[in-house]
Scaffold this active site. Structure first.
Site, PDB file in Angstrom:
ATOM      1  N   ASP A 140      88.365  25.814  32.145  1.00 49.79           N
ATOM      2  CA  ASP A 140      88.611  25.245  30.817  1.00 49.79           C
ATOM      3  C   ASP A 140      87.983  23.850  30.764  1.00 49.79           C
ATOM      4  O   ASP A 140      87.226  23.458  31.666  1.00 49.79           O
ATOM      5  CB  ASP A 140      90.116  25.224  30.514  1.00 49.79           C
ATOM      6  CG  ASP A 140      90.858  24.247  31.417  1.00 49.79           C
ATOM      7  OD1 ASP A 140      90.252  23.722  32.369  1.00 49.79           O
ATOM      8  OD2 ASP A 140      92.054  23.995  31.157  1.00 49.79           O
ATOM      9  N   GLU A 172      99.276  30.196  28.145  1.00 50.09           N
ATOM     10  CA  GLU A 172      97.830  29.968  28.093  1.00 50.09           C
ATOM     11  C   GLU A 172      97.288  30.123  26.682  1.00 50.09           C
ATOM     12  O   GLU A 172      96.401  29.378  26.270  1.00 50.09           O
ATOM     13  CB  GLU A 172      97.103  30.915  29.056  1.00 50.09           C
ATOM     14  CG  GLU A 172      97.278  30.554  30.522  1.00 50.09           C
ATOM     15  CD  GLU A 172      96.719  29.174  30.859  1.00 50.09           C
ATOM     16  OE1 GLU A 172      95.842  28.676  30.140  1.00 50.09           O
ATOM     17  OE2 GLU A 172      97.179  28.588  31.855  1.00 50.09           O
ATOM     18  N   TYR A 224      88.263  32.664  29.879  1.00 50.54           N
ATOM     19  CA  TYR A 224      89.131  31.696  30.549  1.00 50.54           C
ATOM     20  C   TYR A 224      90.552  32.249  30.716  1.00 50.54           C
ATOM     21  O   TYR A 224      91.120  32.201  31.819  1.00 50.54           O
ATOM     22  CB  TYR A 224      89.201  30.372  29.765  1.00 50.54           C
ATOM     23  CG  TYR A 224      90.376  29.559  30.232  1.00 50.54           C
ATOM     24  CD1 TYR A 224      90.342  28.894  31.457  1.00 50.54           C
ATOM     25  CD2 TYR A 224      91.577  29.526  29.501  1.00 50.54           C
ATOM     26  CE1 TYR A 224      91.445  28.212  31.942  1.00 50.54           C
ATOM     27  CE2 TYR A 224      92.686  28.851  29.976  1.00 50.54           C
ATOM     28  CZ  TYR A 224      92.609  28.193  31.188  1.00 50.54           C
ATOM     29  OH  TYR A 224      93.701  27.536  31.682  1.00 50.54           O
TER      30      TYR A 224
END
Ligand code: SF4
Length: 385
Positions: free
Chosen positions: A153, A52, A135
């Site tokens: 996102d 991520e 996020y």
């Protein structure tokens, strides 16, 4: 969900589309990605977190080779925490947005020192770690721990704004999109739902020409009904980006070593290696260059310029080259990097371009590959995952 002509207002009690329909689609069409756990099994939090962070502002295709190499070098959070910062920056070189690498390293240390080497299974505790924003905390919480967190996102913003034909402009619309997304997150399979949203945005609900006929939410989608899919999300206009200019100085010692320095640890390209150079600014008179040169030498201005595009501005560099005596000493705060070690330095793409420009034939295949890889990664800003 039954289509209606006038969509009902959205709330936590009134999700705009059925999450189960998306999960059924995901079970058949999920992407195979190196950081994903096999269907039905829980993902390793370290791998989820690493992927991520790498995927922020960067495409899946650009991230894949970096992820594999990084994981081979730092297979778990302890090995990353114990590594010297230079090694981490070197492994990240070319991927862009270098503050991510510094924060990654800092985060690994906190997890190793304060959490016993385990990522906390809590969205707020994750968000308190270095480099983990709203996020990423939600994505790791959902994917690694199946916590029903809304990971929003750019992909999810696009899907949700189309589902409800949201007229509000981004970035102001973010809270509304988060609320609507949260309303759809199921209590079970929250991790699969988060990944399904990512996949839907990346493969079906694409920025241009979304494949609505293949979308599990086609019947629920207001933008599709109105034929206005591509006009969402609505975005506020950005100010035009101003070109910056500067000079870079490639000092080559007789033994092939090149003069380098390390950029300050914070800010753009923080902690990365570079050849000495001027500030980058809107107006850079070349008469200034002699004052910015790192040492006295017979500096020669090379033909052409090096161009590079950062997220917030394009850069144009004029390159100067000088040959130095083999006994030349590096000025304070700088060092010579031996010719055979130069390619292993934590050089960002822009600096690799500078070296290729100034040193014809210098590690050409490896450098060109790294520069291309880096440029692809760095240009991936804002693109779909
Ligand atoms: S129907 Fe089309 S626009 Fe609507 S969510 Fe699906 S792919 Fe996106």
């Amino acid at each position: 969900m039954t289509p209606t002509n006038s969509p009902a207002p959205q709330s936590a009690e009134n999700p705009p589309a059925d999450p189960q329909a998306l999960l059924v689609w995901y079970d058949r069409h999920r992407r195979s990605l190196p950081w994903r756990a096999p269907a039905g099994s829980r993902a390793d939090p370290y791998r989820v977190w690493l992927s991520e962070i790498m995927l922020q502002q960067t495409t899946v295709q650009a991230v894949k080779p970096y992820y594999e190499r990084f994981l081979a070098r730092f297979p778990d959070v302890e090995s990353l925490a114990e590594a010297p910062q230079d090694a981490v920056m070197q492994a990240w070189a070319g991927l862009g947005y270098y503050s991510r690498a510094r924060n990654l390293h800092a985060c690994a240390k906190v997890v190793a020192d304060d959490h016993g080497g385990r990522f906390p299974a809590d969205e707020d505790a994750l968000r308190a770690l270095p480099g983990i924003g709203t996020y990423t905390a939600a994505a790791v919480a959902a994917i690694a721990f199946d916590i029903p967190a809304a990971a929003v996102d750019g992909n999810v913003e696009r899907v949700v704004s189309r589902l409800i034909a949201l007229e509000e402009l981004l970035p102001g619309a973010k809270p509304r999109i988060r609320t609507v997304t949260q309303a759809m997150v199921p209590q079970e399979r929250a991790g699969d739902f988060a990944q399904a949203m990512m996949d839907l945005g990346a493969t079906i609900c694409t920025p241009k020409r979304p494949a609505c006929a293949l979308c599990p939410w086609m019947a629920d989608c207001t933008a599709r009904r109105e034929g206005l899919q591509e006009s969402f999300p609505r975005k506020a206009k950005k100010a035009p980006r101003e070109v910056r200019h500067g000079a870079a100085f490639v000092a080559e010692r007789a033994d092939g070593a090149v003069l380098l320095r390390t950029r300050p640890s914070s800010g753009l390209l923080g902690g990365m290696a570079e050849v000495p150079g001027s500030d980058w600014r809107a107006d850079y008179p070349l008469s200034q260059a002699i004052l910015d040169a790192p040492c006295e030498a017979r500096w020669r201005r090379l033909p052409g310029i090096v161009r590079h595009v950062f997220t917030h501005f394009p850069l144009e560099l004029t390159i100067f080259h000088a040959r130095l005596d083999r006994h030349a000493q590096a000025p304070d705060g700088m060092r010579f990097s031996a010719a055979e070690e130069l390619a292993e330095e934590a050089l960002p793409s822009v600096m690799r371009k500078v070296l290729v420009h100034a040193l014809p034939g210098w590690d050409a295949p490896a450098v060109a590959k790294a520069a291309k890889r880096g440029a692809a990664a760095e240009k991936g800003a804002g693109k779909k995952k």
